[in-house]
Write an enzyme that holds these catalytic residues in place. Structure first.
Site, PDB file in Angstrom:
ATOM      1  N   GLU A  56       2.599   2.909   6.525  1.00 53.29           N
ATOM      2  CA  GLU A  56       3.081   4.112   5.813  1.00 53.29           C
ATOM      3  C   GLU A  56       4.461   3.860   5.205  1.00 53.29           C
ATOM      4  OE1 GLU A  56       1.954   8.004   6.639  1.00 53.29           O
ATOM      5  OE2 GLU A  56       0.285   7.379   7.906  1.00 53.29           O
ATOM      6  N   SER A  71       3.700  -2.460  -0.664  1.00 53.28           N
ATOM      7  CA  SER A  71       4.894  -1.642  -0.931  1.00 53.28           C
ATOM      8  C   SER A  71       4.886  -1.127  -2.360  1.00 53.28           C
ATOM      9  CB  SER A  71       6.161  -2.474  -0.695  1.00 53.28           C
ATOM     10  OG  SER A  71       6.212  -2.915   0.634  1.00 53.28           O
ATOM     11  N   GLU A  81      -3.818  -2.385  -1.531  1.00 49.93           N
ATOM     12  CA  GLU A  81      -4.721  -3.458  -1.975  1.00 49.93           C
ATOM     13  C   GLU A  81      -4.061  -4.796  -1.654  1.00 49.93           C
ATOM     14  OE1 GLU A  81      -5.885  -2.818  -6.049  1.00 49.93           O
ATOM     15  OE2 GLU A  81      -6.539  -0.767  -5.622  1.00 49.93           O
ATOM     16  N   GLY A 116       2.793  12.150   6.085  1.00 53.18           N
ATOM     17  CA  GLY A 116       2.162  11.145   6.953  1.00 53.18           C
ATOM     18  C   GLY A 116       3.196  10.346   7.718  1.00 53.18           C
ATOM     19  N   LEU A 167      -5.032   3.376  -0.019  1.00 49.71           N
ATOM     20  CA  LEU A 167      -4.099   3.134  -1.121  1.00 49.71           C
ATOM     21  C   LEU A 167      -3.858   1.630  -1.302  1.00 49.71           C
ATOM     22  CD1 LEU A 167      -1.957   4.424  -3.114  1.00 49.71           C
ATOM     23  CD2 LEU A 167      -0.323   4.293  -1.241  1.00 49.71           C
TER      24      LEU A 167
HETATM   25  N1  CAA Z   1       6.353  13.251  -4.371  1.00 48.02           N
HETATM   26  C1  CAA Z   1       5.936  13.552  -5.636  1.00 48.02           C
HETATM   27  N2  CAA Z   1       5.976  12.654  -6.645  1.00 48.02           N
HETATM   28  C2  CAA Z   1       6.442  11.433  -6.366  1.00 48.02           C
HETATM   29  C3  CAA Z   1       6.909  11.063  -5.077  1.00 48.02           C
HETATM   30  C4  CAA Z   1       6.850  12.025  -4.058  1.00 48.02           C
HETATM   31  N3  CAA Z   1       7.258  11.750  -2.814  1.00 48.02           N
HETATM   32  N4  CAA Z   1       7.318   9.778  -5.120  1.00 48.02           N
HETATM   33  C5  CAA Z   1       7.143   9.359  -6.375  1.00 48.02           C
HETATM   34  N5  CAA Z   1       6.607  10.359  -7.128  1.00 48.02           N
HETATM   35  C6  CAA Z   1       6.292  10.329  -8.558  1.00 48.02           C
HETATM   36  C7  CAA Z   1       7.587  10.121  -9.351  1.00 48.02           C
HETATM   37  O1  CAA Z   1       8.197  11.366  -9.621  1.00 48.02           O
HETATM   38  C8  CAA Z   1       7.083   9.449 -10.597  1.00 48.02           C
HETATM   39  O2  CAA Z   1       6.538  10.424 -11.463  1.00 48.02           O
HETATM   40  P1  CAA Z   1       6.777  10.373 -13.066  1.00 48.02           P
HETATM   41  O3  CAA Z   1       6.000   9.184 -13.519  1.00 48.02           O
HETATM   42  O4  CAA Z   1       6.201  11.652 -13.523  1.00 48.02           O
HETATM   43  O5  CAA Z   1       8.244  10.216 -13.256  1.00 48.02           O
HETATM   44  C9  CAA Z   1       5.935   8.579 -10.095  1.00 48.02           C
HETATM   45  O6  CAA Z   1       5.500   9.167  -8.857  1.00 48.02           O
HETATM   46  C10 CAA Z   1       6.328   7.137  -9.845  1.00 48.02           C
HETATM   47  O7  CAA Z   1       7.402   7.152  -8.923  1.00 48.02           O
HETATM   48  P2  CAA Z   1       8.396   5.950  -8.727  1.00 48.02           P
HETATM   49  O8  CAA Z   1       8.821   5.417 -10.061  1.00 48.02           O
HETATM   50  O9  CAA Z   1       9.428   6.361  -7.753  1.00 48.02           O
HETATM   51  O10 CAA Z   1       7.420   4.874  -8.065  1.00 48.02           O
HETATM   52  P3  CAA Z   1       7.716   3.416  -7.580  1.00 48.02           P
HETATM   53  O11 CAA Z   1       6.746   2.520  -8.212  1.00 48.02           O
HETATM   54  O12 CAA Z   1       9.176   3.096  -7.684  1.00 48.02           O
HETATM   55  O13 CAA Z   1       7.292   3.490  -6.009  1.00 48.02           O
HETATM   56  C11 CAA Z   1       7.637   3.857  -3.671  1.00 48.02           C
HETATM   57  C12 CAA Z   1       7.926   4.305  -5.111  1.00 48.02           C
HETATM   58  C13 CAA Z   1       8.333   4.900  -2.801  1.00 48.02           C
HETATM   59  C14 CAA Z   1       8.194   2.486  -3.353  1.00 48.02           C
HETATM   60  C15 CAA Z   1       6.105   3.887  -3.411  1.00 48.02           C
HETATM   61  O14 CAA Z   1       5.441   2.858  -4.130  1.00 48.02           O
HETATM   62  C16 CAA Z   1       5.775   3.752  -1.942  1.00 48.02           C
HETATM   63  O15 CAA Z   1       5.809   4.729  -1.204  1.00 48.02           O
HETATM   64  N6  CAA Z   1       5.430   2.520  -1.454  1.00 48.02           N
HETATM   65  C17 CAA Z   1       5.007   2.323  -0.092  1.00 48.02           C
HETATM   66  C18 CAA Z   1       3.527   2.470   0.022  1.00 48.02           C
HETATM   67  C19 CAA Z   1       3.106   3.005   1.364  1.00 48.02           C
HETATM   68  O16 CAA Z   1       3.853   3.690   2.054  1.00 48.02           O
HETATM   69  N7  CAA Z   1       1.865   2.765   1.722  1.00 48.02           N
HETATM   70  C20 CAA Z   1       1.302   3.326   2.902  1.00 48.02           C
HETATM   71  C21 CAA Z   1      -0.182   3.203   2.895  1.00 48.02           C
HETATM   72  S1  CAA Z   1      -0.963   4.273   4.057  1.00 48.02           S
HETATM   73  C22 CAA Z   1      -0.757   3.602   5.574  1.00 48.02           C
HETATM   74  O17 CAA Z   1      -0.029   2.678   5.781  1.00 48.02           O
HETATM   75  C23 CAA Z   1      -1.629   4.292   6.620  1.00 48.02           C
HETATM   76  C24 CAA Z   1      -1.260   4.250   8.013  1.00 48.02           C
HETATM   77  O18 CAA Z   1      -0.170   3.966   8.369  1.00 48.02           O
HETATM   78  C25 CAA Z   1      -2.193   4.712   8.998  1.00 48.02           C
HETATM   79  P1  FAD Z   2       4.592  -6.196   1.167  1.00 48.40           P
HETATM   80  O1  FAD Z   2       4.690  -5.031   0.288  1.00 48.40           O
HETATM   81  O2  FAD Z   2       4.080  -7.468   0.596  1.00 48.40           O
HETATM   82  O3  FAD Z   2       6.008  -6.449   1.840  1.00 48.40           O
HETATM   83  C1  FAD Z   2       6.396  -7.681   2.426  1.00 48.40           C
HETATM   84  C2  FAD Z   2       7.846  -7.557   2.846  1.00 48.40           C
HETATM   85  O4  FAD Z   2       8.676  -7.355   1.672  1.00 48.40           O
HETATM   86  C3  FAD Z   2       8.111  -6.359   3.765  1.00 48.40           C
HETATM   87  O5  FAD Z   2       9.099  -6.680   4.710  1.00 48.40           O
HETATM   88  C4  FAD Z   2       8.641  -5.321   2.806  1.00 48.40           C
HETATM   89  O6  FAD Z   2       9.457  -4.339   3.419  1.00 48.40           O
HETATM   90  C5  FAD Z   2       9.442  -6.183   1.835  1.00 48.40           C
HETATM   91  N1  FAD Z   2       9.621  -5.504   0.542  1.00 48.40           N
HETATM   92  C6  FAD Z   2       8.678  -5.226  -0.390  1.00 48.40           C
HETATM   93  N2  FAD Z   2       9.214  -4.567  -1.429  1.00 48.40           N
HETATM   94  C7  FAD Z   2      10.518  -4.383  -1.135  1.00 48.40           C
HETATM   95  C8  FAD Z   2      11.613  -3.764  -1.798  1.00 48.40           C
HETATM   96  N3  FAD Z   2      11.466  -3.140  -2.966  1.00 48.40           N
HETATM   97  N4  FAD Z   2      12.837  -3.801  -1.205  1.00 48.40           N
HETATM   98  C9  FAD Z   2      13.013  -4.415  -0.015  1.00 48.40           C
HETATM   99  N5  FAD Z   2      12.015  -5.011   0.669  1.00 48.40           N
HETATM  100  C10 FAD Z   2      10.792  -5.005   0.118  1.00 48.40           C
HETATM  101  N6  FAD Z   2      -2.749   1.201   3.895  1.00 48.40           N
HETATM  102  C11 FAD Z   2      -3.532   2.231   3.449  1.00 48.40           C
HETATM  103  O7  FAD Z   2      -3.600   2.486   2.265  1.00 48.40           O
HETATM  104  N7  FAD Z   2      -4.261   2.967   4.339  1.00 48.40           N
HETATM  105  C12 FAD Z   2      -4.236   2.740   5.667  1.00 48.40           C
HETATM  106  O8  FAD Z   2      -4.895   3.463   6.425  1.00 48.40           O
HETATM  107  C13 FAD Z   2      -3.427   1.673   6.157  1.00 48.40           C
HETATM  108  N8  FAD Z   2      -3.413   1.377   7.488  1.00 48.40           N
HETATM  109  C14 FAD Z   2      -2.799   0.221   7.899  1.00 48.40           C
HETATM  110  C15 FAD Z   2      -2.983  -0.228   9.212  1.00 48.40           C
HETATM  111  C16 FAD Z   2      -2.447  -1.441   9.607  1.00 48.40           C
HETATM  112  C17 FAD Z   2      -2.668  -1.934  10.995  1.00 48.40           C
HETATM  113  C18 FAD Z   2      -1.702  -2.233   8.689  1.00 48.40           C
HETATM  114  C19 FAD Z   2      -1.151  -3.589   9.077  1.00 48.40           C
HETATM  115  C20 FAD Z   2      -1.494  -1.790   7.416  1.00 48.40           C
HETATM  116  C21 FAD Z   2      -2.052  -0.560   6.997  1.00 48.40           C
HETATM  117  N9  FAD Z   2      -1.932  -0.132   5.675  1.00 48.40           N
HETATM  118  C22 FAD Z   2      -2.696   0.910   5.213  1.00 48.40           C
HETATM  119  C23 FAD Z   2      -1.144  -0.901   4.728  1.00 48.40           C
HETATM  120  C24 FAD Z   2       0.368  -0.760   4.911  1.00 48.40           C
HETATM  121  O9  FAD Z   2       0.803   0.481   4.455  1.00 48.40           O
HETATM  122  C25 FAD Z   2       1.052  -1.920   4.192  1.00 48.40           C
HETATM  123  O10 FAD Z   2       0.791  -3.093   4.928  1.00 48.40           O
HETATM  124  C26 FAD Z   2       2.534  -1.693   4.014  1.00 48.40           C
HETATM  125  O11 FAD Z   2       2.792  -0.611   3.151  1.00 48.40           O
HETATM  126  C27 FAD Z   2       3.256  -2.946   3.499  1.00 48.40           C
HETATM  127  O12 FAD Z   2       2.591  -3.548   2.426  1.00 48.40           O
HETATM  128  P2  FAD Z   2       2.280  -5.137   2.462  1.00 48.40           P
HETATM  129  O13 FAD Z   2       1.629  -5.423   3.763  1.00 48.40           O
HETATM  130  O14 FAD Z   2       1.550  -5.494   1.235  1.00 48.40           O
HETATM  131  O15 FAD Z   2       3.699  -5.829   2.465  1.00 48.40           O
END
Ligand code: CAA
Ligand code: FAD
Length: 376
Positions: A362, A132, A127, A241, A125
């Site tokens: 996550e 976030s 980039e 997750g 997911l």
């Molecule tokens: N379930 C279903 N639908 C959802 C949803 C959920 N939990 N959350 C949002 N949506 C839907 C909303 O209903 C909305 O739909 P409509 O357009 O139909 O209204 C749409 O998605 C957009 O939602 P938001 O306006 O709430 O979206 P947002 O831009 O404000 O973002 C956010 C919300 C919670 C901040 C989201 O961007 C987010 O989760 N950010 C964090 C990203 C993240 O966790 N990345 C992890 C990467 S994976 C990883 O890290 C792997 C690893 O650890 C191993």
């Molecule tokens: P940013 O979004 O740039 O955030 C920087 C700081 O600003 C953080 O402290 C954050 O909390 C804060 N911030 C941002 N927005 C807000 C807000 N609205 N309000 C308050 N504070 C805010 N991603 C995948 O898709 N797949 C994977 O398998 C995966 N595995 C990972 C493994 C590792 C080891 C790491 C380091 C990352 C991984 N990720 C993966 C990405 C991970 O989910 C992101 O790094 C994480 O979601 C944060 O995004 P960012 O690093 O761009 O930080």
């Protein structure tokens, strides 16, 4: 109300603990030092059914529940957090969306070998400009006849370079929120390649890489769910997750607590074991309390998901609490070990380095608060 685990839950804990102590723990320090991923661990996990815990047998799983899955991630992370996240990303982030949104053919072709441990899964997911703010992704999937052509790149992908299947999110149009779609990408597809591998503070035996798409053509059979449904799929996948990461954090904290208690009983200063000093005993009591609270929230979220009840808020809460617990408990564990804790002679410095990521990935702790507050 019943807080007792079933005999199946106790059995999986014993099985995974034995496996972790025998097959994972002994090489954890070395793999961390060498930043080395070991596929044979995943293969051995497959032999005892750990790669497909919550999925029905007809799709290669063992028909368990999410509590069993969390116990497995916890027990693996107790000795090696890199192995814990390998299973968590594979199960929650790759298998779950296939099980939930895949059609029958996709389940047979991808979920079954994933659950059987023939394939390893990953989820893409993030980039460079959108972490976030996941909706800010720029990777595109342009439709051309019966195909989509993917261009762009994803960073920080867990299991990157080792996975066989990647669940990838890309923009299929530019008109608003329904613009994202989910795709199933196979590692050998033309136009798909692995980029930079990150060098990290912790979970160093877990590969984290960039993945790159250059005119990567995929047939529409690789679309997961409906076109435009991708953001919802991405978010719903993270809902579960996050509890997998809570289980990882819980395991790290438990590993650090166990080590600290054992050391505090053994280490003598001022003519008595340091655990007999109230300053250390109280510290250990606080650590144990935080671990237990994290366990309750984590198992509760897993139980809710297993019951088919809403679990997104519980999962964000468990990740928030367990991530903070892991950081606090591992830091205190280093303190209990004194100078020895700061060396690589003991595992607590690794636990402390590994714990930090559970507050970041996550969804950072700030994002968990954002998610939770939206439910209030
Ligand atoms: N379930 C279903 N639908 C959802 C949803 C959920 N939990 N959350 C949002 N949506 C839907 C909303 O209903 C909305 O739909 P409509 O357009 O139909 O209204 C749409 O998605 C957009 O939602 P938001 O306006 O709430 O979206 P947002 O831009 O404000 O973002 C956010 C919300 C919670 C901040 C989201 O961007 C987010 O989760 N950010 C964090 C990203 C993240 O966790 N990345 C992890 C990467 S994976 C990883 O890290 C792997 C690893 O650890 C191993
Ligand atoms: P940013 O979004 O740039 O955030 C920087 C700081 O600003 C953080 O402290 C954050 O909390 C804060 N911030 C941002 N927005 C807000 C807000 N609205 N309000 C308050 N504070 C805010 N991603 C995948 O898709 N797949 C994977 O398998 C995966 N595995 C990972 C493994 C590792 C080891 C790491 C380091 C990352 C991984 N990720 C993966 C990405 C991970 O989910 C992101 O790094 C994480 O979601 C944060 O995004 P960012 O690093 O761009 O930080």
């Amino acid at each position: 109300m019943n807080f007792e685990l079933s005999s199946e839950h106790e059995m999986i804990r014993k099985t995974v603990r034995d496996f972790a102590d025998k097959e994972v723990g002994p090489t954890a320090e070395e793999r961390d030092e060498q930043e080395r991923f070991d596929r044979t661990i995943f293969e051995k996990m497959a032999e005892i059914g750990l790669t497909g815990i919550p999925w029905p047998e007809e799709y290669g799983g063992i028909g368990g529940d999410y509590v069993m899955y969390c116990i497995a991630v916890e027990e693996l992370s107790r000795v090696c957090a890199s192995t814990g996240v390998m299973l968590s990303a594979h199960t929650s982030l790759a298998c779950w969306p296939l099980y939930t949104f895949g059609n029958e053919e996709q389940k047979r072709k991808y979920l079954t070998p994933l659950a059987e441990g023939k394939f390893l899964g990953a989820y893409a997911l993030t980039e460079s400009q959108s972490g976030s703010d996941a909706g800010g992704m720029k990777t595109t999937a342009r439709k051309e006849g019966n195909e989509y052509i993917l261009n762009g790149s994803k960073i920080f992908i867990t299991n990157g370079g080792e996975a066989d299947i990647y669940i990838v999110f890309a923009k299929t149009s530019s008109d608003g929120k329904g613009e994202t779609s989910a795709f199933i990408i196979e590692k050998d597809m033309k136009g798909f390649s692995i980029g930079k591998k990150e060098r990290k503070l912790g979970i160093r035996a877990s590969p984290t890489t960039e993945i790159i798409f250059e005119d990567c053509r995929v047939s529409k059979d690789h679309l997961l769910g409906e076109e435009g449904e991708g953001f919802k799929i991405a978010m719903m996948t993270l809902d579960g997750g996050r509890n997998g990461i809570a289980a990882q954090a819980l395991g790290i904290a438990q590993g650090a607590l166990d080590a600290a208690v054992a050391y505090a009983k053994e280490r003598h200063q001022f003519k008595k074991p340091i655990i007999a000093q109230q300053g250390i005993a109280f510290k250990l009591a606080d650590m144990a309390t935080s671990v237990e609270a994290s366990r309750l929230l984590t198992y509760q979220a897993a139980w809710l998901e297993s019951q088919g009840e809403p679990y997104a808020k519980a999962s964000a809460m468990s990740k928030l609490l367990s991530g903070d617990t892991a950081m606090k408990v591992t830091t205190e564990a280093v303190q209990v070990f004194g100078g020895y804790g700061y060396t690589k002679d003991y595992p607590v410095e690794r636990f402390m380095r590994d714990a930090k990521i559970t507050q970041i990935y996550e969804g950072t702790q700030e994002i968990q608060r954002l998610v939770i507050s939206r439910y209030l």
